[in-house]
Design an enzyme around this catalytic site. Structure first.
Site, PDB file in Angstrom:
ATOM      1  N   CYS A 279      -7.450  43.800  63.534  1.00 49.75           N
ATOM      2  CA  CYS A 279      -8.425  43.100  62.699  1.00 49.75           C
ATOM      3  C   CYS A 279      -9.804  43.753  62.842  1.00 49.75           C
ATOM      4  CB  CYS A 279      -8.439  41.617  63.031  1.00 49.75           C
ATOM      5  SG  CYS A 279      -9.264  40.616  61.751  1.00 49.75           S
TER       6      CYS A 279
ATOM      7  N   GLU B 188       0.099  39.825  66.106  1.00 54.99           N
ATOM      8  CA  GLU B 188       0.417  38.757  67.063  1.00 54.99           C
ATOM      9  C   GLU B 188       0.597  37.403  66.392  1.00 54.99           C
ATOM     10  OE1 GLU B 188      -4.000  38.355  66.622  1.00 54.99           O
ATOM     11  OE2 GLU B 188      -2.505  39.955  66.487  1.00 54.99           O
TER      12      GLU B 188
ATOM     13  N   HIS C 170      -2.987  40.569  61.577  1.00 55.37           N
ATOM     14  CA  HIS C 170      -2.776  40.169  62.970  1.00 55.37           C
ATOM     15  C   HIS C 170      -1.284  40.248  63.305  1.00 55.37           C
ATOM     16  CE1 HIS C 170      -6.776  38.556  64.012  1.00 55.37           C
ATOM     17  NE2 HIS C 170      -6.864  38.304  62.714  1.00 55.37           N
TER      18      HIS C 170
END
Length: 209
Positions: A79, A182, A180
């Site tokens: 990001c 994750e 993202h």
């Protein structure tokens, strides 16, 4: 060991949980020596580009990250962390970045809601190690208001949001995800597993020297 850079502006907790989930050894740190001793580096980030660069300068991490980027050690920006890898940003003011990747960070000017938040299709462009097991046109999770205006040759994943958004970029040992991983479910976990594999390969190459 993967070093997650803690400079006060990162989505540290979610990245930490993701690495724990895939069984990666990691450390959360801003210590220069620990970063240099690591086998790979993740630079997360949420917030404003100029503030992030100011903090990295204060902690003497700009030099550290530039040295990592110029080595063969794997480096992944996520990001804002991805945006910091570029030459400069137009966010709030013209601000120099780490200059590890060519390009400028520009504000999204589209007829859609800003920030670009939520799931979007990621179309693969070319093949890299982090694509192993990742299907083309998978959906990934974004939260951003700025995007990288950069050369096509470093773009390996694109999403459409009224403009072609480079979702994933790479050059040598340097990788960047505007989305993202994750927070992108199984696809994101697979990409992080692939990064873990790249880190392990680099570590093995150093042991054989």
């Amino acid at each position: 060991m993967i070093a997650i850079i803690d400079y006060g502006m990162g989505n540290i907790r979610s990245v930490e949980q993701a690495l724990k989930y895939i069984g990666a050894a990691y450390i959360v740190t801003s210590d220069k020596e620990e970063i240099f001793r690591s086998d790979g580096v993740i630079l997360p980030g949420v917030g404003a580009f100029p503030k992030a660069m100011d903090i990295l300068e204060e902690k003497d991490l700009v030099r550290v990250l530039q040295e990592i980027g110029c080595s063969r050690k794997p480096l992944l920006g996520i990001c804002l962390g991805m945006q910091l890898l570029f030459e400069k940003s137009e966010e709030l003011q013209d601000c120099n970045g780490l200059s590890l990747l060519p390009g400028v960070i520009r504000k999204l000017k589209v007829p859609y809601k800003i920030p670009h938040m939520g799931w979007n299709e990621l179309k693969k462009e070319g093949e890299i190690a982090l694509w192993n097991g990742v299907e083309d046109s998978s959906f990934v999770y974004y939260v951003h208001s700025y995007y990288a205006d950069c050369p096509n040759e470093i773009v390996y994943g694109i999403s459409d949001y009224g403009v072609k958004v480079p979702g994933f970029v790479a050059k040598g040992n340097i990788y960047g995800a505007q989305f993202h991983p994750e927070k992108s479910g199984d696809i994101g976990m697979q990409m992080l597993k692939n990064f873990k594999g790249v880190v392990e390969t680099w570590k093995s190459s150093q042991l054989s020297i």
